[in-house]
Each structure stands twice: as structure tokens, then as C-alpha cells.
Design a protein around this motif. Structure first.
Motif: not given
Length: 128
Positions: A38-40, A42-46, A89, A92
């Protein structure tokens, strides 16, 4: 041509549930690791979870254990991700990924760089 197509995302209230699907077409993976990331905003894919297609061995990100359930339906060629008790949270884009392999290494497949095939993603938004 191999293709992964996600579906099932949407807008859901906190505390709700969703089941994401990833349909695999173009080939049948006789042996593969299938993952969810998943990618929230403005954040990296985790990494979220992965499962071996043939044996059903499952591995979750430590921080997400308990609310996420990965599964697959081999005859239908579909990968699933059940998400319960959704939190803001969790908002994403959720992606499924695949890597045809017979060499299963759980920690290795927590990295998105080790997957050869990706879907286009499905948006999950958790908001009241």
C-alpha cells in the motif's frame, strides 16, 4: 500478457471492513509469491502481506498483523486482502504484485523491488 487487476476499494467509515481482490489473467502461476502493498498519500509503497500461490504460506508486516488477512482462490485465479477495523491511517492505494518463483524467502518478498508484475492499484479511503 500477464495482468493483475485490483478491485474492491472505496470510501469506508472507520471501523468498517473491505475485501480487496486481485484478478490474475494472461497466465496461470504454477508457483509464485503474491503480495499486497500500500502507498499512503505522499509516502512510499510499503509491504502489507504475501502468500505463496501453491502452498499458501503467509507472511504479514509486523505492524499490520491482526486486521489484515491475505488469501487466494486458485481455481478463480484471484488474490484477496480482507481488511477489518479500518482506520484513517489505512487510507492508501493498495497494489497487488506477483513474482513467479520457486525460491520462497519471506523477508526478501517484503520489498516491492522483488516483484515482476503489478496491478494498477485500488484506492481505499477511510473517513467519517
Amino acid at each position: 500478457q500477464e495482468q493483475l487487476v485490483e478491485s474492491g476499494g472505496g470510501l469506508v467509515q472507520p471501523g468498517g471492513s473491505l475485501r480487496l481482490s486481485c484478478a490474475v489473467s494472461g497466465r496461470t502461476f504454477s508457483s509464485a509469491v503474491m503480495g499486497w502493498f500500500r502507498q499512503p498519500p505522499g509516502k512510499e509503497r510499503v509491504f502489507v502481506a504475501h502468500i505463496t500461490w501453491r502452498g499458501g504460506l503467509i507472511y504479514y508486516a509486523d505492524s499490520l498483523k491482526g486486521r489484515f488477512t491475505i488469501s487466494r482462490d486458485i481455481p478463480k485465479n484471484i488474490l484477496y486482502l480482507q481488511i477489518d477495523s479500518l482506520e484513517p491511517e489505512d487510507t492508501a492505494i493498495y497494489y497487488c504484485a506477483a513474482d513467479p518463483t520457486t525460491n520462497y524467502r519471506p523477508n526478501y518478498y517484503t520489498s516491492p523491488t522483488h516483484y515482476n508484475y503489478w496491478g494498477q492499484g485500488t484506492q481505499v479511503t477511510v473517513s467519517s
